[in-house]
Design a protein around this motif. Sequence first.
Motif, short mmCIF file in Angstrom:
data_model
loop_
_atom_site.label_atom_id
_atom_site.label_comp_id
_atom_site.label_asym_id
_atom_site.label_seq_id
_atom_site.Cartn_x
_atom_site.Cartn_y
_atom_site.Cartn_z
N ASP A 126 8.86 32.29 -87.69
CA ASP A 126 10.01 30.81 -87.34
C ASP A 126 11.00 30.97 -89.44
OD1 ASP A 126 9.15 28.72 -89.52
OD2 ASP A 126 8.54 27.88 -87.60
N ARG A 127 12.32 30.85 -89.35
CA ARG A 127 12.96 30.57 -90.93
C ARG A 127 12.68 30.05 -91.46
NH1 ARG A 127 16.75 33.75 -89.61
NH2 ARG A 127 17.29 34.65 -87.63
N ARG A 128 11.37 28.86 -91.39
CA ARG A 128 10.63 28.23 -92.24
C ARG A 128 9.94 29.10 -93.11
NH1 ARG A 128 8.32 22.64 -90.64
NH2 ARG A 128 7.11 24.29 -89.39
N GLY A 129 9.55 29.53 -92.52
CA GLY A 129 8.10 30.93 -93.38
C GLY A 129 6.63 30.17 -92.55
N GLY A 130 6.82 30.24 -91.53
CA GLY A 130 5.40 29.11 -90.22
C GLY A 130 4.87 30.66 -89.15
N ARG A 131 4.39 30.46 -89.33
CA ARG A 131 3.30 31.43 -88.98
C ARG A 131 2.21 31.48 -87.36
NH1 ARG A 131 -1.86 34.25 -89.63
NH2 ARG A 131 -1.59 36.54 -88.93
N LYS A 176 8.52 34.96 -97.52
CA LYS A 176 10.04 35.85 -96.80
C LYS A 176 9.10 36.31 -95.58
CE LYS A 176 11.73 37.49 -101.05
NZ LYS A 176 13.23 36.44 -101.23
N ILE A 177 9.99 36.76 -94.56
CA ILE A 177 10.28 37.92 -93.29
C ILE A 177 10.80 38.19 -93.22
CG2 ILE A 177 9.85 37.37 -90.28
CD1 ILE A 177 9.48 33.96 -91.18
N ILE A 184 14.05 37.38 -94.32
CA ILE A 184 14.72 35.90 -94.40
C ILE A 184 13.93 35.67 -95.79
CG2 ILE A 184 14.60 33.79 -93.58
CD1 ILE A 184 14.07 36.42 -90.50
N HIS A 185 14.84 35.18 -96.64
CA HIS A 185 14.01 33.90 -97.18
C HIS A 185 13.97 32.49 -96.66
CE1 HIS A 185 12.81 32.66 -101.69
NE2 HIS A 185 13.51 31.51 -101.19
#
Length: 189
Positions: A126-131, A176-177, A184-185
């Motif tokens: 997700d955009r928060r950095g969740g994986r 980052k993704i 995405i930061h």
Amino acid sequence: MDKASLRQAFLERRRSVPVQEVPTWSAQLADRLWAMPKVVDAEHIMAYLAMPKEANLDAFIIKALEQGKHVYVPVCVTKTEMVGVRITDLETLARGTLGIRIPKEPYEIVEPMELDCILVPGLAFDRRGGRMGMGAGYYDRYLQQIAVEKRIGIAWDNQLSEEVLPMAPHDEWMHKIVTPSESIHCYKG
């Protein structure tokens, strides 16, 4: 949706990747990575050897090796432990469980703190950095030894969740993704 249902939904998304797009998307991933100063300046990079239809880093790995960078890939050495093993090319790899490419022994293992950056696969981000990974926890345990700023999640565009992914206390965040179409930061990681 619970984690198991989400995992199944993202597995289906990955399975739906058109195989003919993989080379183009892989080149786009590599281009995005080479646009990042953290990657360009890195001497020790941990990547991974993709499973079929997983976001593929072969184009990136080939260029990194040509530039003289030290490239490592994960190898699971026990049911709970993963190590980073150096590779020097993509031609001399063996086939492991499920046909996944792995380096041949003897292994040259990198200490996690020596890595300048780590490229992390995932089933979803997700955009928060969740994986969300496959559920075995190998990466979460390994990432505990690596600063968040060194973590870059790698995925196809259809693996990016617009909804916040459920994260347990032991789940590790990305800084980052990178997908073929965006970098995405992450504001949480």
